[in-house]
Enzyme design. Structure first.
Site, PDB file in Angstrom:
ATOM      1  CE  LYS A 207      -3.424  -2.786   2.344  1.00 10.96           C
ATOM      2  NZ  LYS A 207      -2.625  -3.897   2.951  1.00 10.96           N
TER       3      LYS A 207
ATOM      4  CB  CYS B 111      -7.414  -8.256   5.586  1.00 11.87           C
ATOM      5  SG  CYS B 111      -5.935  -8.680   6.508  1.00 11.87           S
TER       6      CYS B 111
END
Lengths: 311, 175
Positions: A112, A239
């Site tokens: 990311k 997640c």
């Protein structure tokens, strides 16, 4: 799958959810626009005889069925980065502009981070923090391979992140650097949503771990809100499906810090955050967060919330 | 350009980032390269124009290892990373990193060798190869054609008719 049973009250089509969790995920790569264009990367993959399946929701995200994403010419040039499809979402939601100051609070191994750098056209300042030196080494290697030059890496507990290393030239030693325009808080979590990639992940699941890590998540989100300027944006993502690590963390930050949740659109199917879980109730605004289940878009599971700093 | 001269020790401190002085007149640490020297080197060796790095600051961390950062902060900076390592200056012949060549090497106009797909495969695997090259000896930018255009791939050392791959172990691939 015993762990996942606890989410049956939250999930409408629970059988489809369980079936999706059982299916493996294809290899997906993201094109690194710091070094090339989506068109050239695609041409290079085709030239290398790889089958390329574009993911429509995100420009430059390709599934490579049957291909090893790390052994091809465009990879060697740093044009590609292997990344789980749904994990490309939070950087897009944070949506940094070139020249801004951005903090990636739990950065390693840098999927990311490097995506944020590309969205910033590799300009401005991207501070990438992690508390694990081994993982920082992977982060630095990924950032260099992808040609990132706007990243500054710090080794510290994100809950105690210091702005002092980022004071401007010609300022007094010991003074703090300017606050961030945006921060990404993609915290360590119980990772239930990665079960399609790592089926063993649920074997290690314990409620103690969920509750323990929830404390860390709250601390990191608090620090991110504090370190971001008024009017700036903080994105919180995990997640995992566990409300203890998602809505409960948001609810805590809303109580403790000057921030509010804001609505946002994403090009993926999702459902709102939940306001009730077991004996807990959460602030109604946590419904502005998005829960992405594996059967929604045939991806991993994900949770994403966008906050504005109000003070 | 060192903003806190009193803070600066006279020797290089390996574990932190110190901004390079703009010119030799501003040099405090003996032997530290200057920004002007780094820009001149890229220009002289590869024809990479100084404007290529106009937006970057240069820093030393580790002995003679030079980093390019797209922003600026106060020097010294005691952190784990600041931009990208671009150059090693400790030895007599300065050596660019593979990552710097991939990122900035498309601006190179000389000391660039173009390899065929087959030769590029050997180079990326870390293998040395014989090569006819009537240019300078020393470090060269290696490129090959990908998706219709030449693309810089890494750094080689050319000596005695041999092109020696400088691809670091962790970046080698059998393609």
């Amino acid at each position: 799958m015993d762990v996942l049973e606890r989410y049956e009250p939250l999930i409408e089509d629970f059988d489809a959810f369980l079936a999706a969790c059982d299916r493996p995920l294809p290899s997906v790569v993201r094109v690194n626009t710091i070094k090339t264009t989506v068109e050239r990367a695609r041409a290079a993959l085709v030239e290398t005889d790889l089958t390329v399946e574009p993911r429509e929701w995100h420009d430059g995200l390709f599934a490579l069925p049957g291909g090893n994403p790390g052994t091809n010419w465009p990879y060697v040039h740093g044009w590609l980065h292997g990344q789980e499809e749904v994990s490309a979402l939070p950087a897009r939601v944070l949506d940094p502009d070139p020249g801004e100051r951005v903090w990636d609070a739990c950065a390693a191994p840098g999927s990311k981070t490097t995506q944020l750098a590309a969205l910033m056209d590799d300009t401005g300042r991207l501070v990438a923090t992690d508390n694990n030196l081994g993982r920082i080494s992977a982060l630095r290697s990924n950032a260099e391979r992808l040609g990132v030059t706007n990243v500054a890496v710090t080794h510290e507990d994100a809950r105690n992140h210091s702005l002092k290393p980022f004071r401007a030239p010609e300022t007094e030693p010991g003074s703090a650097g300017a606050p961030y325009d945006r921060a990404l808080v993609d915290v360590p979590c119980s990772c239930e949503g990665t079960v399609r990639k790592n089926p063993d992940t649920l074997d290690e699941w314990t409620l103690d771990h969920v509750e323990g890590i929830s404390g860390v998540q709250k601390g990191v989100l608090r620090r991110a809100v504090q370190a971001t300027r008024e009017g700036g944006t903080v994105v919180y993502s995990t997640c995992t499906f566990a409300p203890e690590e998602n809505e409960a963390v948001l609810d805590y930050a809303l109580d403790e810090e000057q921030c509010e949740l804001v609505a946002f659109d994403i090009p993926l199917d999702s459902v709102p955050g939940v306001t009730e879980w077991q004996d807990e109730t959460y602030d109604d605004s946590v419904r502005k967060a998005k829960r992405i289940y594996p059967h929604h878009n045939d991806t991993g599971g994900f949770f994403c919330a966008k906050l504005e700093v109000t003070g | 350009m060192s903003d806190e001269p009193g803070d600066q020790s006279p020797e290089n401190v390996g574990a932190r980032f110190d901004r390079l002085p703009a010119t030799a007149d501003e040099r405090v640490v003996e032997g530290r390269p200057t920004r002007a020297e780094v820009l001149d080197w890229w220009d002289e060796r590869f024809g990479v124009a100084p404007e290529t790095f106009a937006a970057h600051t240069f820093w030393e961390r580790g002995s003679g290892k030079i980093w390019a950062f797209a922003d600026d902060v106060a020097s010294p900076a005691d952190i784990e990373g600041l931009g990208m390592a671009v150059l090693r200056t400790r030895r007599e012949h300065w050596k660019p990193t593979l990552e710097a060549v991939q990122r900035f090497g498309d601006a190179a106009e000389r000391n660039v060798v173009t390899l065929s797909r087959e030769e590029a495969r050997d180079f990326v695997a870390g293998e040395d190869q014989e090569l006819d090259w009537d240019g300078d000896w020393g470090y060269l930018v290696v490129e090959h054609e990908l998706a219709g255009e030449p693309e810089p791939l890494g750094v080689a050392l050319y000596v005695h008719g041999e092109l020696r791959s400088q691809v670091p172990k962790g970046r080698r691939r059998d393609l």
